[in-house]
Design an enzyme around this catalytic site. Structure first.
Site, PDB file in Angstrom:
ATOM      1  CB  SER A 196       7.281  47.411  31.917  1.00 44.35           C
ATOM      2  OG  SER A 196       8.077  46.649  32.800  1.00 44.35           O
ATOM      3  CG  HIS A 249       4.493  43.703  33.596  1.00 47.61           C
ATOM      4  ND1 HIS A 249       4.695  42.989  32.429  1.00 47.61           N
ATOM      5  CD2 HIS A 249       5.575  44.518  33.725  1.00 47.61           C
ATOM      6  CE1 HIS A 249       5.845  43.360  31.882  1.00 47.61           C
ATOM      7  NE2 HIS A 249       6.396  44.278  32.652  1.00 47.61           N
TER       8      HIS A 249
END
Length: 306
Positions: A196, A249
């Site tokens: 991610s 992230h």
């Protein structure tokens, strides 16, 4: 001046096969004219050829047109698809390791660490390669499916914009920044893994590329879509902050934005190359400094606990 044909006409008499002298035949190779028996006949566009001529023709093809075709096919391979196949293949190894019962939640934390997930104490002990391997591991099929879908949708878009080498560099460097950010700011005893961070790097890259053409209809539409995606992901990260590594992230997204601006820098080729080099060096420097500082902190904590 006498002229000789390149290939002598096949004789009409029955002769022994040049590879099997004890077998008589009236068939000759259409390429070299040598007699060949039924065992040696290889069908050709016209007539039959002998095994030696067929082997020579295949070698000539591999050295000429075949090599060019292979190179062209290799150049046409999508980096996005290669990454997707790699992620799926690694997840298959996870299932082999953890069994079918691990398909939803993934293998145990111990097994994930053994396969290369990031565990800060081990990284501080010198296993910095975990910053890279953690990018290819996932905690279950849902975790993999969400990342794979995002990669498939936006990865191909950004790859067409930047080209394969720059896209590959953006993906890998964004993923490493995400791992370094997670290593630096997460709890010391947390096991982390997943693509991610690199996916958020792609988000940042798409944003940066389209920001430069935000005044065009295509750029404006892409910017609106990216804003919606960013808002949605911010909401998801806030709601699921106890499950998602939002630090990774954020780090990946910032790295993607920086590299996106550097890789798509306008101007002449020389200017673009300089911007690309500066972006890569800057991001690599951030990775190295972040890992070094955090490693020193963890080692000091370990010494204090002793």
């Amino acid at each position: 001046m006498d002229e000789q044909p390149l290939v002598p006409p096949p004789p009409s008499a029955i002769e022994p096969c040049y590879r099997h002298p004890d077998v008589q035949t009236g068939v000759h190779c259409t390429r070299c004219g040598r007699p060949i028996c039924t065992e040696c006949m290889i069908a050709a566009p016209v007539g039959h050829q002998c095994p030696t001529c067929v082997a020579e023709a295949r070698q000539e093809f591999r050295r000429g047109p075949g090599r060019r075709i292979a190179v062209a096919n290799a150049k046409g391979v999508s980096v996005t698809n290669v990454i997707l196949v790699t992620l799926i293949a690694v997840f298959g190894l996870e299932l082999v390791r953890g069994g079918l019962e691990s398909i939803v939640g993934g293998p145990s934390l111990r097994e994930m660490v053994d396969m290369g997930a990031m565990f800060p104490p081990f990284v501080a002990e010198g296993e910095s390669w975990r910053l890279f391997t953690a990018m290819f591991l996932h905690f279950g099929v849902i975790h993999l499916a969400v990342n794979a879908y995002s990669l498939y949708i936006l990865g191909n878009v950004l790859e067409r914009e930047l080209g394969r080498p720059k896209f590959a560099a953006l993906y890998l460097l964004s993923g490493l920044v995400a791992s370094a950010t997670s290593y630096a700011f997460s709890d010391v005893v947390v096991v982390s893994a997943g693509a991610s961070g690199a996916i958020f790097g792609i988000f940042g890259g798409v944003f940066a590329v389209n920001y430069r053409r935000r005044h065009t209809p295509q750029g404006a539409m892409a910017m609106r879509s990216m804003v919606q995606i960013i808002v949605l992901n911010v909401f998801i990260n806030v709601v699921l902050s106890s499950y998602l590594d939002w630090r990774a992230h954020v780090g990946g997204a910032i790295a993607g934005i920086v590299l996106g601006f550097a890789f798509a820098y306008p101007g002449r080729d020389e200017t673009n190359r300089v911007a690309t080099a500066v972006g890569i060096v800057a991001v690599c420097a951030v990775i190295v400094v972040t890992v070094m500082v955090r490693t020193d902190q963890i080692r000091q904590i370990a010494q204090f606990m002793q």
